[in-house]
Each structure stands twice: as C-alpha cells, then as structure tokens.
Design an enzyme around this catalytic site. Structure first.
Site, PDB file in Angstrom:
ATOM      1  N   ASN A  42       0.842  -1.200   0.000  1.00 56.00           N
ATOM      2  CA  ASN A  42       0.000   0.000   0.000  1.00 56.00           C
ATOM      3  C   ASN A  42       0.878   1.250   0.000  1.00 56.00           C
ATOM      4  O   ASN A  42       1.936   1.300   0.636  1.00 56.00           O
ATOM      5  CB  ASN A  42      -0.995  -0.004   1.158  1.00 56.00           C
ATOM      6  CG  ASN A  42      -0.394  -0.281   2.514  1.00 56.00           C
ATOM      7  OD1 ASN A  42       0.653  -0.907   2.623  1.00 56.00           O
ATOM      8  ND2 ASN A  42      -1.043   0.186   3.562  1.00 56.00           N
ATOM      9  N   ILE A  43       0.411   2.246  -0.729  1.00 49.92           N
ATOM     10  CA  ILE A  43       1.143   3.513  -0.880  1.00 49.92           C
ATOM     11  C   ILE A  43       0.173   4.651  -0.575  1.00 49.92           C
ATOM     12  O   ILE A  43      -0.785   4.859  -1.333  1.00 49.92           O
ATOM     13  CB  ILE A  43       1.736   3.642  -2.300  1.00 49.92           C
ATOM     14  CG1 ILE A  43       2.690   2.466  -2.582  1.00 49.92           C
ATOM     15  CG2 ILE A  43       2.458   4.984  -2.451  1.00 49.92           C
ATOM     16  CD1 ILE A  43       3.242   2.412  -3.994  1.00 49.92           C
ATOM     17  N   GLU A  44       0.407   5.318   0.543  1.00 50.27           N
ATOM     18  CA  GLU A  44      -0.537   6.339   1.001  1.00 50.27           C
ATOM     19  C   GLU A  44      -0.104   7.739   0.576  1.00 50.27           C
ATOM     20  O   GLU A  44       0.978   7.927   0.002  1.00 50.27           O
ATOM     21  CB  GLU A  44      -0.684   6.217   2.526  1.00 50.27           C
ATOM     22  CG  GLU A  44      -1.239   4.851   2.913  1.00 50.27           C
ATOM     23  CD  GLU A  44      -1.457   4.686   4.408  1.00 50.27           C
ATOM     24  OE1 GLU A  44      -0.966   5.511   5.201  1.00 50.27           O
ATOM     25  OE2 GLU A  44      -2.129   3.702   4.776  1.00 50.27           O
ATOM     26  N   CYS A  53      -4.129   0.676  -2.409  1.00 47.84           N
ATOM     27  CA  CYS A  53      -3.918  -0.604  -1.704  1.00 47.84           C
ATOM     28  C   CYS A  53      -2.767  -1.426  -2.295  1.00 47.84           C
ATOM     29  O   CYS A  53      -2.372  -1.242  -3.451  1.00 47.84           O
ATOM     30  CB  CYS A  53      -5.188  -1.440  -1.762  1.00 47.84           C
ATOM     31  SG  CYS A  53      -6.546  -0.789  -0.786  1.00 47.84           S
ATOM     32  N   GLU A  55      -2.845  -4.547  -3.155  1.00 46.61           N
ATOM     33  CA  GLU A  55      -3.298  -5.375  -4.282  1.00 46.61           C
ATOM     34  C   GLU A  55      -3.216  -4.585  -5.586  1.00 46.61           C
ATOM     35  O   GLU A  55      -2.882  -5.111  -6.651  1.00 46.61           O
ATOM     36  CB  GLU A  55      -4.746  -5.836  -4.054  1.00 46.61           C
ATOM     37  CG  GLU A  55      -4.940  -6.740  -2.842  1.00 46.61           C
ATOM     38  CD  GLU A  55      -5.245  -5.971  -1.553  1.00 46.61           C
ATOM     39  OE1 GLU A  55      -4.746  -4.837  -1.392  1.00 46.61           O
ATOM     40  OE2 GLU A  55      -5.986  -6.510  -0.719  1.00 46.61           O
ATOM     41  N   CYS A  86     -10.148  -5.227   0.360  1.00 45.28           N
ATOM     42  CA  CYS A  86     -11.296  -4.314   0.423  1.00 45.28           C
ATOM     43  C   CYS A  86     -12.191  -4.525  -0.807  1.00 45.28           C
ATOM     44  O   CYS A  86     -11.801  -5.193  -1.771  1.00 45.28           O
ATOM     45  CB  CYS A  86     -10.813  -2.864   0.501  1.00 45.28           C
ATOM     46  SG  CYS A  86     -10.225  -2.194  -1.060  1.00 45.28           S
ATOM     47  N   CYS A  89     -10.681  -3.575  -4.152  1.00 44.83           N
ATOM     48  CA  CYS A  89      -9.631  -4.512  -4.582  1.00 44.83           C
ATOM     49  C   CYS A  89     -10.231  -5.825  -5.066  1.00 44.83           C
ATOM     50  O   CYS A  89      -9.692  -6.457  -5.974  1.00 44.83           O
ATOM     51  CB  CYS A  89      -8.633  -4.762  -3.459  1.00 44.83           C
ATOM     52  SG  CYS A  89      -7.488  -3.389  -3.272  1.00 44.83           S
TER      53      CYS A  89
HETATM   54  N1  THU Z   1      -5.280  -1.656   2.439  1.00 39.14           N
HETATM   55  C1  THU Z   1      -4.714  -2.449   1.486  1.00 39.14           C
HETATM   56  O1  THU Z   1      -3.566  -2.236   1.067  1.00 39.14           O
HETATM   57  N2  THU Z   1      -5.436  -3.480   1.013  1.00 39.14           N
HETATM   58  C2  THU Z   1      -6.706  -3.799   1.409  1.00 39.14           C
HETATM   59  O2  THU Z   1      -7.343  -4.656   0.827  1.00 39.14           O
HETATM   60  C3  THU Z   1      -7.272  -3.116   2.581  1.00 39.14           C
HETATM   61  C4  THU Z   1      -6.612  -1.836   2.951  1.00 39.14           C
HETATM   62  C5  THU Z   1      -4.508  -0.515   2.923  1.00 39.14           C
HETATM   63  C6  THU Z   1      -5.021   0.840   2.492  1.00 39.14           C
HETATM   64  C7  THU Z   1      -4.470   1.737   3.553  1.00 39.14           C
HETATM   65  O3  THU Z   1      -3.174   2.138   3.169  1.00 39.14           O
HETATM   66  C8  THU Z   1      -4.384   0.859   4.788  1.00 39.14           C
HETATM   67  O4  THU Z   1      -4.513  -0.478   4.336  1.00 39.14           O
HETATM   68  C9  THU Z   1      -5.446   1.141   5.834  1.00 39.14           C
HETATM   69  O5  THU Z   1      -6.707   1.057   5.288  1.00 39.14           O
END
Ligand code: THU
Length: 131
Positions: A42-44, A53, A55, A86, A89
């Site tokens: 994940n890259i925020e 996310c 994925e 999620c 995804c």
């Molecule tokens: N996140 C994912 O990378 N994949 C998912 O399927 C659920 C959520 C990440 C997004 C965000 O950076 C962190 O988890 C918190 O929601």
C-alpha cells in the site's frame, strides 16, 4: 513454484509499504500466468483518498510486466491476522482472475485461509452476460 514463495513475496512487499498515516502495512503477491511473482504494497498520500492498496500496486506491476492473468494471490497485513481485500480490490482482482482463482489470506507465519474469487466476490458484475 511453492506457495511459501508467494507468501514470502507478499511479506517482503509489505516491508516496502508507504503507510505513514494509517500505520497499517499491507503486502500482496501475485503469481501470474507467466510464472512470475509480482509484488505490491500500500502507498498512502497526505491527501488521504489518493493513497492506494497493496493489491492495486501488485496488479499494476503485473500488467506492466506484461502479464494479464492472476493465477493466485497472497495478501498479508502486519496488524491483522487475516486481511480480506477491500471491496474495490476485490473488483480489481476479479478483472484479472477466474471464479476459481485462489486468494490466500496470510499472517506473519504463513497462509491462514484460502478463498476462491467467487467466495470473495459473489454475484459479481460480469460482462459475459452482456454478450
Ligand atoms: N489496504 C490495502 O492495502 N489493502 C486492502 O485490501 C485493505 C486496505 C490498505 C489501504 C491503507 O493504506 C491501509 O490499508 C489502511 O486502510
């Protein structure tokens, strides 16, 4: 190609996450039809909705690597025993998967739960019915 390799790849990817806001590292690893493992984390972003996310990163890596089919995918989150992808995804994975594609939910020790695409996203939007 062992399942453990896929798990280790997801775990390694998780270590590369950029999640300074949620502090919720996630990793994903896809074994594609070319036999290659594509990884993602994940890259925020400071503008929160702009993050994405693990994925999603892995799917991007797969497509840029020239592959188009998810044979199996492993997902791991440091702070959750089983991290179900999620909703968004699930739809993104489904684009490159079959109904029986396997999704492995992992903890730090290995695969804890195996699901099919159909279990993860039942009654999904399917353009086959459009014809
Ligand atoms: N996140 C994912 O990378 N994949 C998912 O399927 C659920 C959520 C990440 C997004 C965000 O950076 C962190 O988890 C918190 O929601």
């Amino acid at each position: 190609m062992s399942l453990n390799q896929l798990f280790e790849a997801a775990k390694d990817a998780m270590g590369k996450c950029y999640a300074p806001y949620s502090k919720f590292p996630v990793g994903a690893a896809i074994r594609a039809e070319d036999g290659v493992i594509y990884k993602g984390a994940n890259i925020e972003n400071l503008a929160f909705p702009q993050g994405w996310c693990a994925e999603c990163t892995a799917i991007g890596a797969m497509v840029m690597g020239g592959a188009k089919k998810i044979v199996e995918i492993a997902v791991i989150a440091e702070k959750m025993a089983l991290c179900p992808p999620c909703g968004g995804c699930r739809q993104k994975i489904a684009e490159f998967a079959d109904r029986d594609t396997r999704i492995y939910l992992c903890d730090e020790t290995g695969v804890r739960k195996t699901m099919t695409m159909d279990e993860l996203l039942p009654f999904s939007f399917d353009t086959d019915v459009i014809g």
